[in-house]
Design a protein around this motif. Structure first.
Motif, PDB file in Angstrom:
ATOM      1  N   ALA A 106       0.818  -1.207   0.000  1.00  0.00           N
ATOM      2  CA  ALA A 106       0.000   0.000   0.000  1.00  0.00           C
ATOM      3  C   ALA A 106       0.855   1.261   0.000  1.00  0.00           C
ATOM      4  N   ALA A 107       2.070   1.165   0.557  1.00  0.00           N
ATOM      5  CA  ALA A 107       2.978   2.311   0.592  1.00  0.00           C
ATOM      6  C   ALA A 107       3.819   2.417  -0.669  1.00  0.00           C
ATOM      7  N   GLY A 108       3.610   1.499  -1.619  1.00  0.00           N
ATOM      8  CA  GLY A 108       4.395   1.514  -2.849  1.00  0.00           C
ATOM      9  C   GLY A 108       5.745   0.866  -2.715  1.00  0.00           C
ATOM     10  N   GLY A 109       5.942   0.091  -1.627  1.00  0.00           N
ATOM     11  CA  GLY A 109       7.230  -0.523  -1.370  1.00  0.00           C
ATOM     12  C   GLY A 109       7.245  -2.015  -1.611  1.00  0.00           C
ATOM     13  N   ALA A 110       8.165  -2.701  -0.946  1.00  0.00           N
ATOM     14  CA  ALA A 110       8.332  -4.143  -1.140  1.00  0.00           C
ATOM     15  C   ALA A 110       8.840  -4.767   0.146  1.00  0.00           C
ATOM     16  N   LEU A 111       8.624  -6.071   0.266  1.00  0.00           N
ATOM     17  CA  LEU A 111       8.986  -6.830   1.463  1.00  0.00           C
ATOM     18  C   LEU A 111       9.609  -8.151   1.049  1.00  0.00           C
ATOM     19  N   TRP A 112      10.664  -8.564   1.770  1.00  0.00           N
ATOM     20  CA  TRP A 112      11.321  -9.846   1.495  1.00  0.00           C
ATOM     21  C   TRP A 112      11.400 -10.675   2.777  1.00  0.00           C
ATOM     22  N   ALA A 113      11.389 -11.979   2.602  1.00  0.00           N
ATOM     23  CA  ALA A 113      11.559 -12.917   3.713  1.00  0.00           C
ATOM     24  C   ALA A 113      12.594 -13.951   3.302  1.00  0.00           C
ATOM     25  N   ALA A 114      13.292 -14.500   4.290  1.00  0.00           N
ATOM     26  CA  ALA A 114      14.292 -15.539   4.018  1.00  0.00           C
ATOM     27  C   ALA A 114      14.075 -16.685   4.981  1.00  0.00           C
ATOM     28  N   GLY A 115      14.248 -17.906   4.479  1.00  0.00           N
ATOM     29  CA  GLY A 115      14.111 -19.073   5.342  1.00  0.00           C
ATOM     30  C   GLY A 115      13.617 -20.275   4.573  1.00  0.00           C
ATOM     31  N   GLU A 116      13.646 -21.412   5.228  1.00  0.00           N
ATOM     32  CA  GLU A 116      13.180 -22.662   4.630  1.00  0.00           C
ATOM     33  C   GLU A 116      12.306 -23.400   5.644  1.00  0.00           C
ATOM     34  N   GLY A 117      11.436 -24.259   5.135  1.00  0.00           N
ATOM     35  CA  GLY A 117      10.607 -25.075   6.005  1.00  0.00           C
ATOM     36  C   GLY A 117       9.601 -24.290   6.817  1.00  0.00           C
ATOM     37  N   GLY A 118       9.196 -23.130   6.317  1.00  0.00           N
ATOM     38  CA  GLY A 118       8.191 -22.343   7.005  1.00  0.00           C
ATOM     39  C   GLY A 118       8.717 -21.430   8.091  1.00  0.00           C
ATOM     40  N   ARG A 119      10.011 -21.513   8.436  1.00  0.00           N
ATOM     41  CA  ARG A 119      10.585 -20.636   9.467  1.00  0.00           C
ATOM     42  C   ARG A 119      11.262 -19.442   8.819  1.00  0.00           C
ATOM     43  N   VAL A 120      10.958 -18.258   9.316  1.00  0.00           N
ATOM     44  CA  VAL A 120      11.559 -17.023   8.805  1.00  0.00           C
ATOM     45  C   VAL A 120      12.824 -16.733   9.611  1.00  0.00           C
ATOM     46  N   VAL A 121      13.974 -16.636   8.926  1.00  0.00           N
ATOM     47  CA  VAL A 121      15.236 -16.325   9.597  1.00  0.00           C
ATOM     48  C   VAL A 121      15.803 -14.983   9.160  1.00  0.00           C
ATOM     49  N   GLY A 122      15.107 -14.292   8.253  1.00  0.00           N
ATOM     50  CA  GLY A 122      15.569 -12.989   7.812  1.00  0.00           C
ATOM     51  C   GLY A 122      14.451 -12.232   7.134  1.00  0.00           C
ATOM     52  N   MET A 123      14.534 -10.899   7.186  1.00  0.00           N
ATOM     53  CA  MET A 123      13.516 -10.080   6.534  1.00  0.00           C
ATOM     54  C   MET A 123      14.086  -8.695   6.252  1.00  0.00           C
ATOM     55  N   ALA A 124      13.475  -8.002   5.312  1.00  0.00           N
ATOM     56  CA  ALA A 124      13.836  -6.619   5.000  1.00  0.00           C
ATOM     57  C   ALA A 124      12.708  -6.021   4.180  1.00  0.00           C
ATOM     58  N   ALA A 125      12.591  -4.711   4.217  1.00  0.00           N
ATOM     59  CA  ALA A 125      11.542  -4.033   3.465  1.00  0.00           C
ATOM     60  C   ALA A 125      12.036  -2.656   3.056  1.00  0.00           C
ATOM     61  N   THR A 126      11.313  -2.039   2.131  1.00  0.00           N
ATOM     62  CA  THR A 126      11.631  -0.677   1.707  1.00  0.00           C
ATOM     63  C   THR A 126      10.368  -0.009   1.196  1.00  0.00           C
ATOM     64  N   ARG A 127      10.377   1.316   1.244  1.00  0.00           N
ATOM     65  CA  ARG A 127       9.247   2.090   0.732  1.00  0.00           C
ATOM     66  C   ARG A 127       9.735   3.482   0.330  1.00  0.00           C
ATOM     67  N   PRO A 128       9.072   4.107  -0.637  1.00  0.00           N
ATOM     68  CA  PRO A 128       9.481   5.458  -1.054  1.00  0.00           C
ATOM     69  C   PRO A 128       9.132   6.478   0.016  1.00  0.00           C
ATOM     70  N   MET A 129       9.956   7.520   0.121  1.00  0.00           N
ATOM     71  CA  MET A 129       9.716   8.572   1.105  1.00  0.00           C
ATOM     72  C   MET A 129       9.064   9.801   0.474  1.00  0.00           C
ATOM     73  N   HIS A 130       9.017   9.843  -0.856  1.00  0.00           N
ATOM     74  CA  HIS A 130       8.365  10.938  -1.573  1.00  0.00           C
ATOM     75  C   HIS A 130       9.003  12.295  -1.276  1.00  0.00           C
ATOM     76  N   GLN A 131      10.290  12.283  -1.004  1.00  0.00           N
ATOM     77  CA  GLN A 131      11.043  13.529  -0.872  1.00  0.00           C
ATOM     78  C   GLN A 131      12.500  13.242  -1.213  1.00  0.00           C
ATOM     79  N   ASP A 132      13.084  14.134  -1.993  1.00  0.00           N
ATOM     80  CA  ASP A 132      14.491  14.018  -2.382  1.00  0.00           C
ATOM     81  C   ASP A 132      14.802  12.683  -3.055  1.00  0.00           C
TER      82      ASP A 132
END
Length: 333
Positions: free
Chosen positions: A50-76
């Motif tokens: 909804a914010a125009g960004g993206a989300l990532w997950a890392a892991g195997e077997g249904g367990r999440v061992v890493g994550m990161a996300a980003t979104r635009p700030m609409h300035q500069d």
């Protein structure tokens, strides 16, 4: 082996909550109140979409061992880096670098020119990681009204093209690790301005700590160049000259990372150094450079006037004497 990375989903909610909770539990006083303070964790993919960004997950077997996300700030043309977490057992696998690489690639493809992030002042390991990736501290500390009594540092870095920025004292201190590596690499390549190889990292770090202190005291200006998001060069202006030279500054420690040479980094650093000196009312710049080397060619091309050469003034990497050329330049107000 680096765990596989995929787009994050709302169905990962429990995994995200467990991962963040575990990471926060490593720091006394950090309290994760999902429904009271971060309810977006219940549907994080939808939140960032909804914010125009993206989300990532890392892991195997249904367990999440890493994550990161980003979104635009609409300035500069800036994008924010959000929610970068890696489970303790997955650290050292390269996962954090892979996740941040995904963020940077996505933001760059979207036209971002700068990345910004906020990180709790207690998260020392995260600070070291971001600094290793070329981020520097910028701006004031942010105070959050939350159960954890959070204080947050703001980190940022240019992402696209070639950009040169003057660093304040906090940014200069946070850049010390990157600049230490840059100086060690330049000296090893034979391009060190005042040292012989091999240069000990501790010696290089002491040099940059001195520069950071000079910036804090108003005795120096530090300029750093980023090329496609990587620290590619640096130069500083020495301002604490004798009392009868308040109109003079000395340009020192001009360095360009070996892989970034012949790409305009040195010229950009010289140009910004001259602009900075002029803006501070300095009317004359001076410097010295290895005679016959790339630095001398760069200085001459930038329109500096040669004063003369002292034969055998410095030793090269081969410990043989080399000539040093001295230059000056008048700055038009």
């Amino acid at each position: 082996m680096t765990p596989p990375i995929r787009p994050g989903r709302d169905e990962d909610a429990e995994g995200f909550i467990a991962l963040i909770g575990a990471c926060w539990s490593e720091y006394p006083g950090c309290v994760l109140d999902v429904d009271g303070e971060v309810p977006e964790l219940r549907a994080l993919a939808t939140h960032f979409r909804a914010a125009g960004g993206a989300l990532w997950a890392a892991g195997e077997g249904g367990r999440v061992v890493g994550m990161a996300a980003t979104r635009p700030m609409h300035q500069d043309r800036a994008w924010e880096v959000c929610k970068v977490y890696v489970a303790k057992e997955a650290r050292g696998s390269g996962l954090a670098h892979a996740l941040l690489g995904a963020v940077e690639g996505h933001a760059r493809a979207a036209g971002a020119e700068r990345l910004v992030l906020w990180t709790d002042t207690r998260f020392d390991a995260a600070h070291r990681f971001y600094e290793k990736r070329g981020f520097v501290r910028q701006g004031s500390i942010r105070i959050l009204d939350d159960l954890s009594n959070s204080l947050e540092f703001r980190y940022a870095k240019p992402l696209a093209g070639l950009q040169v920025e003057a660093l304040d004292a906090a940014a200069a201190a946070s850049a010390e690790r990157q600049l230490t590596r840059l100086l060690v690499d330049c000296v090893a390549d034979g391009g060190g301005p005042a040292w012989l190889p091999p240069l000990a990292p501790a010696v290089a770090q002491d040099h940059w700590r001195g520069i950071s202190s000079g910036v804090a005291l108003g005795k120096a200006v530090l300029l750093v160049a980023w090329l496609e998001g990587e620290v590619a060069g640096a130069v500083h202006l020495r301002l604490d000259l004798p009392e009868n030279r308040p109109h003079v500054a000395e340009l020192r420690t001009l360095m360009v990372a070996p892989p970034a040479r012949r790409r305009g980094v040195g010229r950009a650093l010289m140009r910004r150094a001259e602009q900075a000196a002029r803006g501070m009312g300095r009317r004359i710049l001076v410097l010295d450079a290895r005679a016959g080397g790339a630095a001398e060619a760069l200085v001459r091309a930038a329109g500096w006037t040669a004063l003369g050469t002292i034969p055998g003034f410095e030793l090269g990497a081969d410990h043989a004497p080399h000539d040093t050329a001295f230059f000056w330049k008048a700055l038009v107000p």
